[in-house]
Design an enzyme around this catalytic site. Structure first.
Site, mmCIF file in Angstrom:
data_model
loop_
_atom_site.group_PDB
_atom_site.id
_atom_site.type_symbol
_atom_site.label_atom_id
_atom_site.label_comp_id
_atom_site.label_asym_id
_atom_site.label_seq_id
_atom_site.Cartn_x
_atom_site.Cartn_y
_atom_site.Cartn_z
ATOM 1 N N TYR A 20 0.838 -1.216 0.000
ATOM 2 C CA TYR A 20 0.000 0.000 0.000
ATOM 3 C C TYR A 20 0.864 1.255 0.000
ATOM 4 O O TYR A 20 0.588 2.200 0.753
ATOM 5 C CB TYR A 20 -0.965 -0.017 1.207
ATOM 6 C CG TYR A 20 -2.194 -0.861 0.940
ATOM 7 C CD1 TYR A 20 -3.324 -0.294 0.372
ATOM 8 C CD2 TYR A 20 -2.207 -2.224 1.211
ATOM 9 C CE1 TYR A 20 -4.447 -1.058 0.095
ATOM 10 C CE2 TYR A 20 -3.313 -3.007 0.931
ATOM 11 C CZ TYR A 20 -4.432 -2.416 0.373
ATOM 12 O OH TYR A 20 -5.533 -3.175 0.096
ATOM 13 N N TYR A 147 -14.429 -4.778 3.115
ATOM 14 C CA TYR A 147 -13.049 -5.143 2.792
ATOM 15 C C TYR A 147 -12.791 -6.536 3.357
ATOM 16 O O TYR A 147 -12.965 -6.757 4.563
ATOM 17 C CB TYR A 147 -12.039 -4.147 3.386
ATOM 18 C CG TYR A 147 -10.619 -4.582 3.102
ATOM 19 C CD1 TYR A 147 -10.056 -4.372 1.848
ATOM 20 C CD2 TYR A 147 -9.865 -5.266 4.060
ATOM 21 C CE1 TYR A 147 -8.762 -4.808 1.558
ATOM 22 C CE2 TYR A 147 -8.575 -5.699 3.775
ATOM 23 C CZ TYR A 147 -8.037 -5.474 2.531
ATOM 24 O OH TYR A 147 -6.759 -5.909 2.244
ATOM 25 N N ASP A 240 -16.697 -12.380 8.733
ATOM 26 C CA ASP A 240 -15.268 -12.081 8.612
ATOM 27 C C ASP A 240 -14.854 -11.289 9.850
ATOM 28 O O ASP A 240 -15.022 -10.068 9.913
ATOM 29 C CB ASP A 240 -15.004 -11.290 7.326
ATOM 30 C CG ASP A 240 -13.539 -10.882 7.185
ATOM 31 O OD1 ASP A 240 -12.756 -11.132 8.128
ATOM 32 O OD2 ASP A 240 -13.190 -10.314 6.134
ATOM 33 N N LYS A 269 -5.387 -11.630 11.936
ATOM 34 C CA LYS A 269 -4.743 -10.484 12.611
ATOM 35 C C LYS A 269 -4.297 -10.727 14.065
ATOM 36 O O LYS A 269 -3.148 -11.024 14.293
ATOM 37 C CB LYS A 269 -5.634 -9.254 12.491
ATOM 38 C CG LYS A 269 -5.754 -8.808 11.029
ATOM 39 C CD LYS A 269 -6.157 -7.370 10.844
ATOM 40 C CE LYS A 269 -5.907 -6.893 9.432
ATOM 41 N NZ LYS A 269 -7.100 -6.725 8.603
HETATM 42 C C1 LIG Z 1 -7.213 -7.108 7.111
HETATM 43 C C2 LIG Z 1 -8.478 -7.794 6.765
HETATM 44 C C3 LIG Z 1 -8.490 -8.885 5.883
HETATM 45 C C4 LIG Z 1 -7.261 -9.353 5.170
HETATM 46 O O1 LIG Z 1 -6.298 -9.837 6.055
HETATM 47 P P1 LIG Z 1 -4.763 -9.946 5.597
HETATM 48 O O2 LIG Z 1 -4.109 -10.647 6.729
HETATM 49 O O3 LIG Z 1 -4.299 -8.530 5.429
HETATM 50 O O4 LIG Z 1 -4.734 -10.704 4.333
HETATM 51 C C5 LIG Z 1 -9.691 -9.527 5.666
HETATM 52 N N1 LIG Z 1 -10.820 -9.120 6.270
HETATM 53 C C6 LIG Z 1 -10.848 -8.073 7.121
HETATM 54 C C7 LIG Z 1 -12.130 -7.698 7.769
HETATM 55 C C8 LIG Z 1 -9.683 -7.363 7.381
HETATM 56 O O5 LIG Z 1 -9.716 -6.310 8.196
#
Ligand SMILES: *Cc1c(COP(=O)(O)O)cnc(C)c1O
Length: 425
Positions: A20, A147, A240, A269
């Site tokens: 990015y 996202y 997600d 994460k």
């Molecule tokens: C950051 C994020 C992703 C992608 O995760 P990466 O580890 O960066 O591939 C997917 N979904 C959500 C909600 C996110 O915040």
């Protein structure tokens, strides 16, 4: 010291391609030599408050000794083994420990590498689930401003725009519901189900916070209604929780605010406390059951070289133990600080739409340009960095999402930088 023999900045500038990052803008990356707790330390040992948990991963604090020790111990014992046909204690212990803590019914865990892969796996499981059952459901429903990651499947279910434009014709079509903050997303989902319900395989959402889409917070009632509609229509519900998982919104998972349990759930994460790349996709026994057969074509043909890496599993187990400990009290303290600060931000000219959920506070800056490319975010980021605070606004949206060890004084430093910047505009 290596700095005398090795020019980090020159090697970086010559050879590294950062994420990015528009290298053409000539911004120099900040060399960070070490980190502890809520702080990063640059090459001159100047402290920088990590107010965004290093892109939302650092959960308890940097270099948390318990997690570091678990990693070192595991690295000396079993660092990696193929996960097809083999297993190990950290993976199975972690699976059992996670299943105890995630929403009810998510009894199976598939390990992967990051948030994007956790999403890819969920989408593939959902599509192949229906195929294995011999049904034609192929549509995926997703939200505006969502996202879900940067790989192709994850981009396909994410909002179309700046990040996805170069690839738009290569992404698969989804049925897009309107932004759940401003619009009646439930009525829109009802219409989709009425028109094409029998073709819908799954709906994917970020529970309660559209993260990279601008820290847009939406209601638990709407989340709950979407989940109920999906269940009634036989549509799989994918949560997600890559960003929201592991306490960021207060409870361990954002789904808990709405008292719902999804059919599939993605996490990453914070799962290792923010030490190692790792992801997991949870599925119900009903979904797992649709792949269970003597027929080998019904296999989930998906895997990554590092699936269930034992060191990452050990880090995740150590992180879970910390979450069980005093973490809830720390998270509540951060939320209380945020709520007090929110009242002050809300009264300021130049700031609108102040919002708090758990350890996340977000607000929009009044700026001539809106959206991710708004210059105000970059200006605030460099202003804050000069004052020892790492912020990374999403365009005109500024947020704080700190590691859980962050103190009230640390938070006051971050709030103060935002306040001073806005007043100086
Ligand atoms: C950051 C994020 C992703 C992608 O995760 P990466 O580890 O960066 O591939 C997917 N979904 C959500 C909600 C996110 O915040």
């Amino acid at each position: 010291m290596s700095a005398t023999t090795f020019d980090l900045t020159a090697a970086d500038a010559r050879h590294v391609w950062h994420p990015y990052t528009q290298h053409g803008l000539g911004d120099e990356p900040v060399p960070v030599r070490r980190a502890f707790g809520a702080y990063l330390y640059d090459a001159n040992d100047r402290p920088i408050l990590d107010a965004i948990s290093s892109w939302w991963v650092t959960l308890h604090g940097h270099a948390q000794p318990e997690v570091a020790a678990a990693i070192a111990e595991q690295a000396r014992t079993l660092e990696q083994v193929i996960f097809a046909g083999f297993t190990h204690e950290p993976a199975s212990r972690l699976a059992a420990a996670l299943v105890e803590r995630v929403p009810a019914g998510l009894a199976r865990v598939f390990y992967s590498d990051d948030g994007s892969t956790a999403v890819e796996v969920a989408v593939k499981m959902a599509l192949q689930y229906w195929r294995n059952l011999g049904e034609r459901r192929r549509l995926v429903v997703a939200l505006e401003n969502a996202y879900h990651g940067d790989t192709f499947g994850a981009m396909s279910v994410s909002a179309r725009g700046l990040f996805t434009d170069p690839f738009s014709e290569k992404l698969f079509d989804v049925v897009r519901l309107p932004d759940p903050v401003d619009e009646d997303v439930v009525a829109a989902f009802d219409r989709v189900l009425a028109d094409r319900g029998v073709d819908v395989a799954a709906i994917i959402v970020e529970p309660l916070v559209l993260g990279a889409g601008g820290m847009r917070m939406w209601s638990a009632e709407r989340l709950r209604a979407l989940r109920e509609r999906a269940a009634a229509a036989g549509v799989l519900f994918i949560a997600d929780e890559v960003m929201t998982g592991f306490g960021r919104t207060g409870p361990l998972f954002a789904c808990e605010h709405a008292r719902i349990a999804p059919d599939l759930m993605c996490v990453s994460k914070g799962i290792t406390g923010g030490f190692l790349p790792f992801g997991a996709t949870f599925a119900t026994d009903a979904i797992f059951g649709a792949f269970l057969d003597r027929d080998r074509t019904k296999t989930l043909f998906h895997g990554h070289s590092y699936c269930a890496n034992p060191i990452a599993c050990a880090a995740a187990l150590a992180s879970l133990a910390l979450l069980d400990d005093s973490s809830a009290r720390r998270r509540a303290g951060i939320e209380a600080s945020h709520r007090a600060a929110a009242r002050q931000f809300a009264a300021m000219d130049g700031i609108t739409n102040v919002r708090v959920l758990g350890t996340i506070i977000a607000m929009d800056l009044v700026a001539p340009e809106r959206g991710y490319l708004s210059g105000v975010g970059r200006a605030l980021a460099s202003y804050a960095l000069e004052r020892g605070v790492l912020l990374r606004p999403l365009g005109d949206t500024v947020y704080i999402m700190p590691p859980f060890c962050t103190t009230a004084d640390d938070l006051a430093l971050a709030y103060g930088v935002i306040t001073d910047f806005v007043k100086a505009q």
